[in-house]
Design an enzyme around this catalytic site. Structure first.
Site, PDB file in Angstrom:
ATOM      1  N   GLY A 198       0.837  -1.195   0.000  1.00 10.40           N
ATOM      2  CA  GLY A 198       0.000   0.000   0.000  1.00 10.40           C
ATOM      3  C   GLY A 198       0.864   1.234   0.000  1.00 10.40           C
ATOM      4  O   GLY A 198       2.095   1.134   0.088  1.00 10.40           O
TER       5      GLY A 198
ATOM      6  N   PRO B  51       2.955   4.683   0.885  1.00  7.03           N
ATOM      7  CA  PRO B  51       3.820   4.947   2.039  1.00  7.03           C
ATOM      8  C   PRO B  51       3.098   5.706   3.139  1.00  7.03           C
ATOM      9  O   PRO B  51       2.144   6.449   2.878  1.00  7.03           O
ATOM     10  CB  PRO B  51       4.961   5.780   1.451  1.00  7.03           C
ATOM     11  CG  PRO B  51       4.500   6.251   0.127  1.00  7.03           C
ATOM     12  CD  PRO B  51       3.455   5.304  -0.347  1.00  7.03           C
ATOM     13  N   GLY B  52       3.555   5.495   4.350  1.00  8.98           N
ATOM     14  CA  GLY B  52       3.053   6.268   5.491  1.00  8.98           C
ATOM     15  C   GLY B  52       1.670   5.887   5.968  1.00  8.98           C
ATOM     16  O   GLY B  52       1.004   6.663   6.652  1.00  8.98           O
TER      17      GLY B  52
ATOM     18  N   GLY C 240       1.027   2.888   7.688  1.00 10.50           N
ATOM     19  CA  GLY C 240       1.049   2.047   8.881  1.00 10.50           C
ATOM     20  C   GLY C 240       1.589   0.646   8.719  1.00 10.50           C
ATOM     21  O   GLY C 240       1.408  -0.185   9.604  1.00 10.50           O
ATOM     22  N   LYS C 241       2.326   0.374   7.621  1.00 10.55           N
ATOM     23  CA  LYS C 241       2.835  -0.993   7.434  1.00 10.55           C
ATOM     24  C   LYS C 241       3.867  -1.343   8.515  1.00 10.55           C
ATOM     25  O   LYS C 241       3.771  -2.395   9.152  1.00 10.55           O
ATOM     26  CB  LYS C 241       3.446  -1.150   6.035  1.00 10.55           C
ATOM     27  CG  LYS C 241       2.415  -0.980   4.933  1.00 10.55           C
ATOM     28  CD  LYS C 241       2.978  -1.237   3.567  1.00 10.55           C
ATOM     29  CE  LYS C 241       3.941  -0.182   3.086  1.00 10.55           C
ATOM     30  NZ  LYS C 241       3.338   1.147   2.896  1.00 10.55           N
ATOM     31  N   THR C 242       4.817  -0.429   8.714  1.00 12.76           N
ATOM     32  CA  THR C 242       5.844  -0.688   9.722  1.00 12.76           C
ATOM     33  C   THR C 242       5.211  -0.768  11.113  1.00 12.76           C
ATOM     34  O   THR C 242       5.576  -1.625  11.928  1.00 12.76           O
ATOM     35  CB  THR C 242       6.906   0.434   9.689  1.00 12.76           C
ATOM     36  OG1 THR C 242       7.296   0.630   8.342  1.00 12.76           O
ATOM     37  CG2 THR C 242       8.101   0.105  10.536  1.00 12.76           C
TER      38      THR C 242
ATOM     39  N   GLU D  15      10.860   8.872 -14.680  1.00 12.70           N
ATOM     40  CA  GLU D  15      11.312   7.522 -14.362  1.00 12.70           C
ATOM     41  C   GLU D  15      10.799   6.549 -15.423  1.00 12.70           C
ATOM     42  O   GLU D  15      11.515   5.682 -15.894  1.00 12.70           O
ATOM     43  CB  GLU D  15      10.749   7.142 -13.000  1.00 12.70           C
ATOM     44  CG  GLU D  15      11.567   6.104 -12.280  1.00 12.70           C
ATOM     45  CD  GLU D  15      11.027   5.927 -10.882  1.00 12.70           C
ATOM     46  OE1 GLU D  15      10.105   5.127 -10.739  1.00 12.70           O
ATOM     47  OE2 GLU D  15      11.488   6.629  -9.967  1.00 12.70           O
TER      48      GLU D  15
HETATM   49  P1  ATP Z   1       6.715   3.353   4.413  1.00  6.35           P
HETATM   50  O1  ATP Z   1       6.241   2.594   3.236  1.00  6.35           O
HETATM   51  O2  ATP Z   1       7.131   4.774   4.077  1.00  6.35           O
HETATM   52  O3  ATP Z   1       7.707   2.634   5.263  1.00  6.35           O
HETATM   53  P2  ATP Z   1       4.634   2.700   6.274  1.00  6.35           P
HETATM   54  O4  ATP Z   1       3.360   2.314   5.630  1.00  6.35           O
HETATM   55  O5  ATP Z   1       5.503   1.630   6.811  1.00  6.35           O
HETATM   56  O6  ATP Z   1       5.420   3.636   5.307  1.00  6.35           O
HETATM   57  P3  ATP Z   1       4.664   3.698   8.901  1.00  6.35           P
HETATM   58  O7  ATP Z   1       6.159   3.845   9.030  1.00  6.35           O
HETATM   59  O8  ATP Z   1       4.031   2.579   9.592  1.00  6.35           O
HETATM   60  O9  ATP Z   1       4.274   3.726   7.402  1.00  6.35           O
HETATM   61  O10 ATP Z   1       3.966   5.063   9.359  1.00  6.35           O
HETATM   62  C1  ATP Z   1       4.678   6.249   9.529  1.00  6.35           C
HETATM   63  C2  ATP Z   1       4.113   7.009  10.704  1.00  6.35           C
HETATM   64  O11 ATP Z   1       2.780   7.437  10.379  1.00  6.35           O
HETATM   65  C3  ATP Z   1       3.950   6.135  11.936  1.00  6.35           C
HETATM   66  O12 ATP Z   1       5.065   6.226  12.770  1.00  6.35           O
HETATM   67  C4  ATP Z   1       2.720   6.705  12.597  1.00  6.35           C
HETATM   68  O13 ATP Z   1       3.045   7.748  13.457  1.00  6.35           O
HETATM   69  C5  ATP Z   1       1.898   7.273  11.464  1.00  6.35           C
HETATM   70  N1  ATP Z   1       0.822   6.354  11.041  1.00  6.35           N
HETATM   71  C6  ATP Z   1       0.683   5.799   9.828  1.00  6.35           C
HETATM   72  N2  ATP Z   1      -0.423   5.026   9.764  1.00  6.35           N
HETATM   73  C7  ATP Z   1      -0.993   5.099  10.988  1.00  6.35           C
HETATM   74  C8  ATP Z   1      -2.148   4.510  11.572  1.00  6.35           C
HETATM   75  N3  ATP Z   1      -2.958   3.708  10.873  1.00  6.35           N
HETATM   76  N4  ATP Z   1      -2.427   4.808  12.860  1.00  6.35           N
HETATM   77  C9  ATP Z   1      -1.627   5.610  13.564  1.00  6.35           C
HETATM   78  N5  ATP Z   1      -0.527   6.194  13.074  1.00  6.35           N
HETATM   79  C10 ATP Z   1      -0.200   5.953  11.804  1.00  6.35           C
END
Ligand code: ATP
Length: 401
Positions: free
Chosen positions: A174, A176-177, A179-181, A392
């Site tokens: 999905g 970025p940002g 909530g995957k991590t 790209e």
């Molecule tokens: P990437 O692909 O860039 O690694 P990601 O999907 O892994 O992105 P995360 O690193 O999990 O994204 O999210 C980044 C930050 O955004 C988290 O530290 C959190 O603070 C906030 N965040 C993202 N999604 C959520 C959520 N569903 N609930 C609460 N906070 C969230």
């Protein structure tokens, strides 16, 4: 003055001039000589380097009572060696990298510390501080992760009894940002597993075989630390579909992917190691990694919808003092398209607005200003990404694929 005397003085003057000239010549030649001597010293040391035999790298394992040292040499065997008198004894500690002479009988030097790329590219958290309560929305994704990761780690006997095999790997995909991590960390915490994370792009190393070695070491470590979750972010960096693996860089990436697949194939579904990978680009992944027995559970982590955004606002404002007029639902409504990370940025920015205005409570205006700021930055960023994206594409059609 008689003519003889004048002649005498003129001759003296000429002589003096000549002497001065010779003196300055001597000075010049002396500096030239010094320069040439320096050059000779340099070339001599270079010749010495060329003629000196290579030393053997080793790692100190332990120090014996009689002062001799047990080392593991990079050539293979463990050796018991002496230490040359000029080597500082206090620096000989287990784990220290040292140089052995060519016969491998004596430590002749202590090597400077260097960072192992494997240690550098891996992050280990014994107990992540993220719980499921820290995640806004994503209830369905959490339920699925509990089922395929937490349950088999905590109650493997349940699966044995019923006779089914849980997936070894889960792929979160999905934008970025979103909530995957966060999900991966939370499920590690809730399952009491060590969280070991690596980033795909960091596995793409300069040296041949290094990426594959890191993968091997990470899984070896995960087995030691079991129960463990290996989280591979940006897996597309090593698992993108390639039509042509022409250059050695691409072959190296392929080798790293092969090692990853071998590791996944190598353990059983109920071993206490689970792999969670994440990507923003599921469309470019090599189908080999999605085969059954590998990442055979795909979980989408999409942009949050209205309810999701509301939940994320709630999570991030939990510890905030909010003024009466703050309407989180309205904020969720006006932030369509925002990611979780952007909502977090809005909340932080709103907090700053209150601090700037010397207030202890954050009011709706603070939030509205923050929304404006973060969302306008977002649209500028997206415009740039659009331009970059089309560039790209141009490159990728003309160059790689
Ligand atoms: P990437 O692909 O860039 O690694 P990601 O999907 O892994 O992105 P995360 O690193 O999990 O994204 O999210 C980044 C930050 O955004 C988290 O530290 C959190 O603070 C906030 N965040 C993202 N999604 C959520 C959520 N569903 N609930 C609460 N906070 C969230």
């Amino acid at each position: 003055m008689s003519s003889d005397v004048r002649k005498y003085y003129e001759a003296r003057k000429d002589e003096d001039d000549y002497i001065r000239l010779l003196e300055s010549k001597i000075k010049y030649l002396e500096t030239e000589k010094e320069k040439l001597l320096m050059k000779i010293r340099y070339y001599k040391s270079e010749i010495e380097k060329l003629l000196s035999p290579p030393l053997i790298e080793a790692v100190v394992l332990s120090i014996l009572d009689d002062g001799r040292v047990v080392v593991k040499s990079s050539t293979g065997p463990n050796l018991i060696v002496n230490v040359l008198g000029t080597v500082p004894r206090d620096k000989i500690r287990p784990g220290q990298h040292v140089a052995l002479n060519q016969r491998g009988s004596t430590i002749v030097d202590v090597l400077p510390e260097y960072e192992d790329p494997y240690v550098k590219s891996m992050e280990v958290i014994e107990r992540p501080n993220v719980t499921f309560d820290d995640i806004g929305g994503l209830k369905e994704q959490i339920r699925e992760l509990i089922e395929v990761v937490e349950l088999p780690l905590k109650n493997p006997e349940l699966f044995e009894e019923i006779g089914i095999e849980p997936p070894k790997g889960v792929l979160l995909y999905g934008p970025p940002g979103c909530g995957k991590t966060l999900l991966a960390k939370a499920v590690a915490r809730e399952s009491g597993a060590t969280f070991i994370s690596i980033v795909g792009s960091e596995l793409v190393q300069k040296f041949i075989g290094e990426g594959a070695r890191i993968v091997r070491e990470v899984f070896k470590y995960a087995r030691k630390k079991a129960p463990a979750i290996v989280f591979i972010d940006e897996i597309d960096a090593i698992a993108a579909r390639r039509l042509d693996i022409g250059t050695s860089g691409e072959r190296e990436v392929q080798r790293t992917l092969m090692q990853l697949l071998a590791e996944i194939d190598g353990f059983k579904p109920l071993d206490k190691v689970k792999i969670i990978a994440a990507t923003n680009r599921i469309d470019i992944l090599d189908p080999a990694i999605l085969r059954p027995g590998r990442f055979d559970r795909l979980i989408e982590v999409p942009l949050p919808d209205l309810k999701g955004r509301y939940e994320i606002f709630k999570v991030h404002t939990r510890r905030m003092k909010l003024a009466e007029d703050v309407d989180l639902y309205e904020l969720a409504r006006i932030t369509e398209g925002a990611t979780g990370a952007e909502i977090k940025a809005i909340v932080t920015e709103a907090g700053y607005n209150a601090i700037r205005n010397n207030r202890r409570k954050v009011n709706m205006n603070d939030f509205l200003e923050a929304v404006r700021k973060v969302m306008s930055k977002k649209s500028i960023r997206e415009k740039n990404i659009d331009i970059l994206g089309s560039k790209e594409k141009e490159y990728s059609t003309s160059y790689m694929f």
